[in-house]
Write a protein that holds these residues in place. Structure first.
Motif, PDB file in Angstrom:
ATOM      1  N   ASP A  99      43.612 -30.617  43.235  1.00 45.19           N
ATOM      2  CA  ASP A  99      45.003 -30.356  43.618  1.00 45.19           C
ATOM      3  C   ASP A  99      45.690 -29.352  42.703  1.00 45.19           C
ATOM      4  N   ASP A 100      45.060 -28.937  41.590  1.00 45.14           N
ATOM      5  CA  ASP A 100      45.688 -27.967  40.699  1.00 45.14           C
ATOM      6  C   ASP A 100      44.628 -27.123  39.997  1.00 45.14           C
ATOM      7  N   THR A 101      43.667 -26.643  40.756  1.00 48.43           N
ATOM      8  CA  THR A 101      42.554 -25.867  40.213  1.00 48.43           C
ATOM      9  C   THR A 101      43.047 -24.670  39.419  1.00 48.43           C
ATOM     10  N   ASP A 102      44.025 -23.956  39.956  1.00 49.36           N
ATOM     11  CA  ASP A 102      44.517 -22.736  39.331  1.00 49.36           C
ATOM     12  C   ASP A 102      45.000 -22.976  37.904  1.00 49.36           C
ATOM     13  N   ALA A 103      45.796 -24.011  37.684  1.00 50.49           N
ATOM     14  CA  ALA A 103      46.342 -24.278  36.348  1.00 50.49           C
ATOM     15  C   ALA A 103      45.229 -24.561  35.336  1.00 50.49           C
ATOM     16  N   TRP A 104      44.226 -25.325  35.739  1.00 53.74           N
ATOM     17  CA  TRP A 104      43.121 -25.655  34.836  1.00 53.74           C
ATOM     18  C   TRP A 104      42.301 -24.413  34.505  1.00 53.74           C
ATOM     19  N   LEU A 105      42.045 -23.569  35.508  1.00 51.62           N
ATOM     20  CA  LEU A 105      41.263 -22.359  35.265  1.00 51.62           C
ATOM     21  C   LEU A 105      42.048 -21.357  34.424  1.00 51.62           C
ATOM     22  N   GLU A 106      43.351 -21.285  34.618  1.00 52.66           N
ATOM     23  CA  GLU A 106      44.183 -20.427  33.769  1.00 52.66           C
ATOM     24  C   GLU A 106      44.093 -20.872  32.316  1.00 52.66           C
ATOM     25  N   LYS A 107      44.134 -22.183  32.101  1.00 55.87           N
ATOM     26  CA  LYS A 107      44.064 -22.690  30.723  1.00 55.87           C
ATOM     27  C   LYS A 107      42.699 -22.398  30.114  1.00 55.87           C
ATOM     28  N   LEU A 108      41.630 -22.562  30.882  1.00 53.22           N
ATOM     29  CA  LEU A 108      40.298 -22.271  30.356  1.00 53.22           C
ATOM     30  C   LEU A 108      40.153 -20.781  30.069  1.00 53.22           C
ATOM     31  N   ALA A 109      40.661 -19.932  30.947  1.00 50.62           N
ATOM     32  CA  ALA A 109      40.601 -18.484  30.713  1.00 50.62           C
ATOM     33  C   ALA A 109      41.352 -18.115  29.435  1.00 50.62           C
ATOM     34  N   ALA A 110      42.525 -18.704  29.232  1.00 48.48           N
ATOM     35  CA  ALA A 110      43.303 -18.430  28.015  1.00 48.48           C
ATOM     36  C   ALA A 110      42.579 -18.971  26.782  1.00 48.48           C
ATOM     37  N   HIS A 111      41.922 -20.120  26.920  1.00 52.07           N
ATOM     38  CA  HIS A 111      41.155 -20.708  25.816  1.00 52.07           C
ATOM     39  C   HIS A 111      39.965 -19.803  25.472  1.00 52.07           C
ATOM     40  N   GLY A 112      39.303 -19.270  26.519  1.00 55.18           N
ATOM     41  CA  GLY A 112      38.251 -18.280  26.330  1.00 55.18           C
ATOM     42  C   GLY A 112      36.890 -18.795  25.930  1.00 55.18           C
ATOM     43  N   ASP A 113      36.627 -20.088  26.080  1.00 55.51           N
ATOM     44  CA  ASP A 113      35.333 -20.623  25.670  1.00 55.51           C
ATOM     45  C   ASP A 113      34.982 -21.856  26.497  1.00 55.51           C
ATOM     46  N   GLY A 114      34.209 -21.654  27.556  1.00 61.10           N
ATOM     47  CA  GLY A 114      33.806 -22.804  28.353  1.00 61.10           C
ATOM     48  C   GLY A 114      33.268 -22.439  29.718  1.00 61.10           C
ATOM     49  N   ILE A 115      32.891 -23.483  30.441  1.00 67.39           N
ATOM     50  CA  ILE A 115      32.330 -23.356  31.785  1.00 67.39           C
ATOM     51  C   ILE A 115      33.106 -24.266  32.712  1.00 67.39           C
ATOM     52  N   ALA A 116      33.441 -23.734  33.890  1.00 66.98           N
ATOM     53  CA  ALA A 116      34.126 -24.512  34.922  1.00 66.98           C
ATOM     54  C   ALA A 116      33.229 -24.620  36.147  1.00 66.98           C
ATOM     55  N   LEU A 117      33.360 -25.724  36.855  1.00 65.33           N
ATOM     56  CA  LEU A 117      32.678 -25.953  38.128  1.00 65.33           C
ATOM     57  C   LEU A 117      33.747 -26.222  39.170  1.00 65.33           C
ATOM     58  N   VAL A 118      33.777 -25.379  40.211  1.00 63.68           N
ATOM     59  CA  VAL A 118      34.778 -25.497  41.274  1.00 63.68           C
ATOM     60  C   VAL A 118      34.141 -25.187  42.622  1.00 63.68           C
ATOM     61  N   PHE A 119      34.840 -25.522  43.696  1.00 63.45           N
ATOM     62  CA  PHE A 119      34.410 -25.081  45.023  1.00 63.45           C
ATOM     63  C   PHE A 119      34.397 -23.562  45.057  1.00 63.45           C
ATOM     64  N   ALA A 120      33.474 -22.980  45.769  1.00 61.57           N
ATOM     65  CA  ALA A 120      33.382 -21.524  45.916  1.00 61.57           C
ATOM     66  C   ALA A 120      34.333 -21.075  47.026  1.00 61.57           C
ATOM     67  N   ARG A 121      35.586 -21.115  46.736  1.00 60.18           N
ATOM     68  CA  ARG A 121      36.635 -20.707  47.687  1.00 60.18           C
ATOM     69  C   ARG A 121      37.012 -19.263  47.382  1.00 60.18           C
ATOM     70  N   THR A 122      36.096 -18.360  47.692  1.00 62.42           N
ATOM     71  CA  THR A 122      36.256 -16.966  47.289  1.00 62.42           C
ATOM     72  C   THR A 122      37.404 -16.250  47.984  1.00 62.42           C
ATOM     73  N   ASP A 123      37.983 -16.869  48.995  1.00 61.19           N
ATOM     74  CA  ASP A 123      39.102 -16.250  49.704  1.00 61.19           C
ATOM     75  C   ASP A 123      40.462 -16.635  49.128  1.00 61.19           C
TER      76      ASP A 123
END
Length: 188
Positions: A99-123
């Protein structure tokens, strides 16, 4: 908030089309989504994913708790810790709430060290933003059979494929070597 290694999804009763809300034409949604035929269920990442990655993570900020998790992480935050607002450290594993994939991925990108697993919703906008900032994007070979939180066993097949995103040199190397699918570096 739902913990990330669990995938509790709220039932979707409507969809948006051209800015208008319309009744959903899909009765039950994706296999791992909840609805009248599939009430909220937590889904855990299978151990085989971590066996392939072959690394211990420093932090799982989206943990259902160590007793329920296959994530090899030294530290974890559960829903009680609110991993989204808590400070992160080291290489992180992030399997965010849907329900909040974007916020978690933004935080990981800002952190800069890790791996995320998400649905491949490329659109989706969140996927484009995350893929553009990640060091490596990996589209899985086949669909991951997630563990049903009620039974503790793999069940069914999710309604979409998954992708891994890695930020940071070590995480990118781990993901490339894991042989979980096709890996790409995005040039934006």
């Amino acid at each position: 908030m739902t913990n990330a290694n669990t995938h509790t999804i709220k039932a979707r009763s409507a969809q948006t089309l051209n800015g208008q809300t319309a009744p959903s034409r899909r009765g039950r949604g994706f296999t791992h989504e909840s609805g009248p035929n599939n009430p909220n269920i937590e889904w855990y990442t299978p151990a085989a994913v971590f066996d392939a990655l072959g690394v211990d993570f420093d932090l799982d900020p989206c943990s259902p708790g160590s007793a329920l998790s296959n994530v090899p992480a030294v530290n974890c935050f559960t829903i009680n810790d609110d991993g989204l607002t808590s400070p992160w450290h080291g290489m992180c594993w992030v399997n965010p709430p849907y329900d909040d994939t974007d916020a978690w991925l933004e935080k990981l990108a800002a952190h800069g060290d890790g791996i995320a697993l998400v649905f491949a919703r490329t659109d989706t906008k969140w996927a484009h933003k995350a893929m553009a900032s990640a060091d490596v994007v990996c589209f899985t070979a086949g669909r991951i059979k997630f563990i049903n939180g009620r039974t503790g066993r793999p069940q069914g097949s999710p309604g979409a494929g998954s992708m891994f995103l890695a930020w940071g040199e070590r995480a990118a190397r781990v993901l490339r070597q894991a042989d979980l699918g096709l890996c790409f570096s995005v040039l934006s």
